[in-house]
Design a protein around this motif. Sequence first.
Motif, PDB file in Angstrom:
ATOM      1  N   SER A  25       2.055   4.979  12.988  1.00 14.11           N
ATOM      2  CA  SER A  25       1.978   4.097  11.821  1.00 14.11           C
ATOM      3  C   SER A  25       2.753   4.683  10.642  1.00 14.11           C
ATOM      4  N   THR A  26       2.701   4.007   9.517  1.00 11.93           N
ATOM      5  CA  THR A  26       3.507   4.321   8.343  1.00 11.93           C
ATOM      6  C   THR A  26       3.395   5.778   7.893  1.00 11.93           C
ATOM      7  N   VAL A  27       4.545   6.403   7.691  1.00 11.95           N
ATOM      8  CA  VAL A  27       4.615   7.774   7.159  1.00 11.95           C
ATOM      9  C   VAL A  27       4.676   7.692   5.640  1.00 11.95           C
ATOM     10  N   THR A  28       3.903   8.510   4.969  1.00  9.70           N
ATOM     11  CA  THR A  28       3.858   8.473   3.509  1.00  9.70           C
ATOM     12  C   THR A  28       3.683   9.876   2.943  1.00  9.70           C
ATOM     13  N   THR A  29       3.942  10.022   1.653  1.00 10.56           N
ATOM     14  CA  THR A  29       3.770  11.315   0.985  1.00 10.56           C
ATOM     15  C   THR A  29       2.284  11.607   0.835  1.00 10.56           C
ATOM     16  N   PHE A  30       1.878  12.810   1.190  1.00  9.61           N
ATOM     17  CA  PHE A  30       0.453  13.156   1.215  1.00  9.61           C
ATOM     18  C   PHE A  30      -0.004  13.771  -0.100  1.00  9.61           C
ATOM     19  N   THR A  66       2.556   6.107  -2.381  1.00  8.14           N
ATOM     20  CA  THR A  66       3.611   7.109  -2.514  1.00  8.14           C
ATOM     21  C   THR A  66       3.968   7.359  -3.970  1.00  8.14           C
ATOM     22  N   VAL A  67       4.167   6.284  -4.721  1.00 11.32           N
ATOM     23  CA  VAL A  67       4.502   6.427  -6.144  1.00 11.32           C
ATOM     24  C   VAL A  67       3.388   7.166  -6.875  1.00 11.32           C
ATOM     25  N   GLY A  68       2.136   6.803  -6.571  1.00  5.69           N
ATOM     26  CA  GLY A  68       1.002   7.471  -7.211  1.00  5.69           C
ATOM     27  C   GLY A  68       0.947   8.946  -6.886  1.00  5.69           C
ATOM     28  N   THR A  69       1.174   9.281  -5.628  1.00  6.72           N
ATOM     29  CA  THR A  69       1.150  10.692  -5.217  1.00  6.72           C
ATOM     30  C   THR A  69       2.279  11.473  -5.879  1.00  6.72           C
ATOM     31  N   LEU A  70       3.488  10.902  -5.899  1.00  5.49           N
ATOM     32  CA  LEU A  70       4.621  11.582  -6.533  1.00  5.49           C
ATOM     33  C   LEU A  70       4.358  11.806  -8.022  1.00  5.49           C
ATOM     34  N   ILE A  71       3.802  10.802  -8.675  1.00  2.50           N
ATOM     35  CA  ILE A  71       3.503  10.931 -10.103  1.00  2.50           C
ATOM     36  C   ILE A  71       2.476  12.035 -10.331  1.00  2.50           C
ATOM     37  N   GLY A  72       1.386  11.972  -9.571  1.00  2.00           N
ATOM     38  CA  GLY A  72       0.293  12.912  -9.776  1.00  2.00           C
ATOM     39  C   GLY A  72       0.698  14.351  -9.519  1.00  2.00           C
ATOM     40  N   VAL A  73       1.329  14.583  -8.370  1.00  2.53           N
ATOM     41  CA  VAL A  73       1.677  15.959  -7.997  1.00  2.53           C
ATOM     42  C   VAL A  73       2.803  16.498  -8.872  1.00  2.53           C
ATOM     43  N   SER A  74       3.817  15.685  -9.150  1.00  2.69           N
ATOM     44  CA  SER A  74       4.937  16.151  -9.978  1.00  2.69           C
ATOM     45  C   SER A  74       4.506  16.367 -11.423  1.00  2.69           C
ATOM     46  N   SER A  75       3.555  15.564 -11.895  1.00  2.00           N
ATOM     47  CA  SER A  75       3.015  15.758 -13.244  1.00  2.00           C
ATOM     48  C   SER A  75       2.304  17.095 -13.341  1.00  2.00           C
ATOM     49  N   VAL A  96       0.834  -1.208   0.000  1.00  2.00           N
ATOM     50  CA  VAL A  96       0.000   0.000   0.000  1.00  2.00           C
ATOM     51  C   VAL A  96       0.864   1.252   0.000  1.00  2.00           C
ATOM     52  N   ASP A  97       1.924   1.258   0.815  1.00  2.00           N
ATOM     53  CA  ASP A  97       2.766   2.442   0.921  1.00  2.00           C
ATOM     54  C   ASP A  97       3.510   2.720  -0.382  1.00  2.00           C
TER      55      ASP A  97
END
Length: 457
Positions: free
Chosen positions: A326-331, A283-292, A278-279
């Motif tokens: 719990s797990t820290v992730t990119t928001f 995280t990969v999805g958030t980085l892709i979406g926001v950086s795009s 899940v993490d």
Amino acid sequence: MSSEKASNVGFFERRFKLKEHNTDVKTEIMAGITTFMTMAYILAVNPGILSDSGMDYGGVFTATALSAFIACVMMAFLANYPFALAPGMGLNAFFTYTVVFGMGHSWQFALTAVFLEGIIFIILSFFQVREAIFNSIPMNLKKAVSVGIGLFIALIGLINAGIVDTGKMFMENGVNVLNEGGLIITLGNLKSPSALLALIGLVITGILLAKNIKGALFFGIIITTLIGIPMGVSYMPNGEFLGIFSLPPSLKDVAFQFEWSRIFSFDMLIVVFTFLFVDVFDTVGTLIGVSSKAGMLDEEGKLPRVRQALLADAIGTTFGACLGTSTVTTFVESASGVSDGGRTGLTALSTGVMFALALILSPLFGMIPGAATAPALILVGLFMMSPIKEIDLDDFTEAIPAFLTIVMMPFAYSIAEGIVFGMVSYVVLKVLAGKQKDVSPIMYVLAFLFVLKTIFM
């Protein structure tokens, strides 16, 4: 300008390359505060969820703020990106309601799993495994991820405001009746103070954006919060100005509370794998979406310094587990700061500083209701939609996976599941259409793992 102020500006320019990214100190700091405002809810929600597992609420609050601060600082100085991090929603629910309640383990067992996940992530980051996953995703899917996250974050805002309601209902003789069946999304009570305040905030923020006011999202949140005071939605803590200050609760009951006796058990393997899965894709999805959306991807759809960004995430998770969360992730809420002009690590650093301040000003931040941050999230959803214009909708082997990625994020209420549907359908359609050359070897491996995960978990 004083010499001290000039020196500070010079430091920020040298460290974060502000001119190179066409930004300035004021814009970056305002963007960081805006990001914090839209994700500050985690300071209340995360302790609430983890305390259900038996953890100390106050200790988890402090761990949440500190882990977010550490992770944001790591993102700022390791990767120089405007992405904010904190203990993630969904992952905290899995921690409490699946591992502790469902599987019957102690919260110490779950915390140990989070710590092990963080260590594994650090190792994977050095071996560039997550970087390879990021780069293997086709450009059309990366654009679709941005759009899907836009719908997802807008849905979060609408639900937080009460404009959209979720309830288990079915229609009987023209009347909505409670049902034990599937989840249905309905229009909320627009007459409620929360929904009315959010709609007012939506208009105010929209006007600020239309007039090109810098920091429009931030000012929209502040103005909406103030309007909410006479409406009874937001209020001054304890009814007094001095009520905004407090000392942070102690970490002693939650920090370093690990259970090492069962780290080689099958249950631990399953729990760690689930946290990892899940993490990684959240995280990969958030980085892709926001950086795009921010135009940070290069011509090949790659994100420079993605390894450092993922390493910051992994370090945040490891430190977070040691502190007691719990797990820290990119928001995904990082998109709000990016939409407000944030382009460098100074935005992430500013968000981290706000989390540190929250340790002594928690009552002040607690007065900002979800209805005040909802307009920012809804409008960020709009901003995230722009890459849809660049998605190839004529080639159905590209269009269908992109569509599934977009719709499954809000409908499954999960960035990770949206990516799963998009990537599996991409591989299947490309192979059946005789376009195997479009599929990278990593995509085949990921699609196979996704199918196995669906079957066995």
